[in-house]
Design a protein around this motif. Structure first.
Motif, short mmCIF file in Angstrom:
data_model
loop_
_atom_site.label_atom_id
_atom_site.label_comp_id
_atom_site.label_asym_id
_atom_site.label_seq_id
_atom_site.Cartn_x
_atom_site.Cartn_y
_atom_site.Cartn_z
N PRO A 63 -13.65 -4.69 71.91
CA PRO A 63 -13.70 -5.33 70.27
C PRO A 63 -14.36 -5.94 69.59
CG PRO A 63 -12.25 -7.02 71.17
CD PRO A 63 -12.77 -6.09 72.34
N PRO A 64 -14.35 -5.40 68.22
CA PRO A 64 -15.10 -6.25 67.35
C PRO A 64 -15.45 -7.90 67.54
CG PRO A 64 -13.90 -4.91 66.48
CD PRO A 64 -13.35 -4.59 67.69
N MET A 65 -16.23 -8.35 67.03
CA MET A 65 -15.71 -9.60 67.49
C MET A 65 -15.56 -10.07 66.30
SD MET A 65 -19.00 -12.81 67.77
CE MET A 65 -19.71 -11.55 69.12
N PRO A 66 -14.07 -11.69 65.86
CA PRO A 66 -13.55 -11.35 64.78
C PRO A 66 -13.78 -12.44 63.36
CG PRO A 66 -12.43 -12.26 66.75
CD PRO A 66 -13.58 -11.69 66.92
N GLU A 67 -14.40 -11.79 62.42
CA GLU A 67 -14.97 -12.34 60.94
C GLU A 67 -15.25 -14.04 61.30
OE1 GLU A 67 -14.66 -11.78 56.33
OE2 GLU A 67 -14.09 -10.39 57.62
N HIS A 68 -13.65 -14.46 61.60
CA HIS A 68 -14.20 -15.90 62.07
C HIS A 68 -14.87 -16.19 62.99
CE1 HIS A 68 -11.12 -16.29 64.46
NE2 HIS A 68 -11.54 -16.84 65.26
N VAL A 69 -15.29 -16.36 64.16
CA VAL A 69 -16.14 -16.55 65.12
C VAL A 69 -17.91 -15.64 64.81
CG1 VAL A 69 -16.89 -15.70 67.15
CG2 VAL A 69 -14.21 -16.21 66.56
N VAL A 70 -18.06 -14.55 63.86
CA VAL A 70 -18.78 -14.52 63.40
C VAL A 70 -19.76 -15.87 62.45
CG1 VAL A 70 -20.23 -12.91 62.38
CG2 VAL A 70 -18.58 -11.76 62.89
N LYS A 71 -19.09 -16.24 61.35
CA LYS A 71 -18.95 -17.33 60.75
C LYS A 71 -19.63 -18.33 61.49
CE LYS A 71 -17.64 -19.45 56.40
NZ LYS A 71 -18.30 -20.95 57.00
N MET A 72 -18.86 -18.76 62.24
CA MET A 72 -19.01 -19.75 63.34
C MET A 72 -20.06 -19.75 63.65
SD MET A 72 -17.23 -21.41 66.42
CE MET A 72 -16.95 -19.86 66.94
N LEU A 73 -20.46 -19.01 64.35
CA LEU A 73 -21.68 -19.18 65.10
C LEU A 73 -22.63 -19.01 64.14
CD1 LEU A 73 -21.44 -15.83 68.12
CD2 LEU A 73 -21.27 -18.52 67.90
N ALA A 74 -22.68 -18.25 62.92
CA ALA A 74 -24.22 -18.65 62.03
C ALA A 74 -24.09 -19.50 61.50
CB ALA A 74 -23.86 -17.22 60.64
N ASP A 75 -22.95 -20.36 61.04
CA ASP A 75 -23.08 -22.05 60.89
C ASP A 75 -23.71 -22.63 62.17
OD1 ASP A 75 -21.88 -20.92 58.88
OD2 ASP A 75 -19.51 -21.36 58.95
N LEU A 76 -23.03 -22.32 63.34
CA LEU A 76 -23.50 -23.10 64.65
C LEU A 76 -25.49 -23.19 64.52
CD1 LEU A 76 -21.11 -23.25 67.34
CD2 LEU A 76 -21.74 -25.37 65.97
N LYS A 77 -25.84 -21.46 63.89
CA LYS A 77 -26.89 -20.96 64.18
C LYS A 77 -28.46 -22.29 63.25
CE LYS A 77 -30.56 -17.11 65.02
NZ LYS A 77 -30.41 -15.89 64.82
N ALA A 78 -27.63 -21.95 62.02
CA ALA A 78 -28.18 -22.33 60.97
C ALA A 78 -28.23 -24.12 60.84
CB ALA A 78 -26.91 -21.69 59.90
N ALA A 79 -27.73 -24.52 61.28
CA ALA A 79 -27.47 -26.28 61.63
C ALA A 79 -27.81 -26.70 62.91
CB ALA A 79 -25.66 -26.95 62.17
N GLY A 80 -28.97 -25.34 63.90
CA GLY A 80 -29.96 -25.65 64.40
C GLY A 80 -28.97 -25.94 65.77
N LEU A 81 -28.03 -25.56 66.13
CA LEU A 81 -27.49 -26.15 66.81
C LEU A 81 -27.29 -24.63 68.28
CD1 LEU A 81 -24.17 -27.89 65.63
CD2 LEU A 81 -26.18 -29.04 67.18
N LEU A 82 -27.76 -23.61 67.87
CA LEU A 82 -27.29 -22.54 68.44
C LEU A 82 -29.30 -21.60 69.03
CD1 LEU A 82 -24.84 -20.38 67.95
CD2 LEU A 82 -25.16 -21.53 70.13
#
Length: 126
Positions: A107-126
């Motif tokens: 199923p599509p990834m939930p919106e809150h998970v997409v946002k969390m992953l984007a935030d982690l990437k922006a913070a340099g944690l991914l």
């Protein structure tokens, strides 16, 4: 222990030849191996099964010695009820990925998970 022995006998019985089944004829077969490590092959059998694959060598990591084979291909076969199923696949540095109309998809990834992953990437944690 008796259960394991019974399962072993069942496995042997199921692996036995199944009566009058004759081998399925291969009606076409091609293969090519090249000096650079690239290759391709395909075959088709009398029952309509088709297999095709090609691959080549590719640097899959940061070091020059990180060489691997990347491949792609497809296969199709006819189910007992007459439906032709086809699987297309790629095997590369991202792993094995198969697609087909009959295969389940996540199923599509939930919106809150997409946002969390984007935030982690922006913070340099991914």
């Amino acid at each position: 222990m008796k259960f394991i022995v019974a399962l072993a006998f069942l496995a042997v019985a199921l692996a036995a030849p199944q009566g009058d089944q004759k081998p399925i004829e291969i009606i076409s077969s091609n293969s090519e191996m090249n000096a650079d490590g690239s290759y391709s092959f395909d075959f088709e059998s009398a029952d309509g099964t088709k297999v095709s694959e090609s691959g080549n060598q590719k640097q899959v990591g940061p070091k020059p010695e990180d060489i691997g084979t990347v491949s792609k291909g497809s296969y199709s076969f006819t189910t007992p009820d007459g439906v032709v199923l086809t699987v297309n696949w790629v095997a590369d540095e991202n792993g094995f990925q198969a697609t087909g109309d009959h295969l389940p998809t996540p199923p599509p990834m939930p919106e809150h998970v997409v946002k969390m992953l984007a935030d982690l990437k922006a913070a340099g944690l991914l």
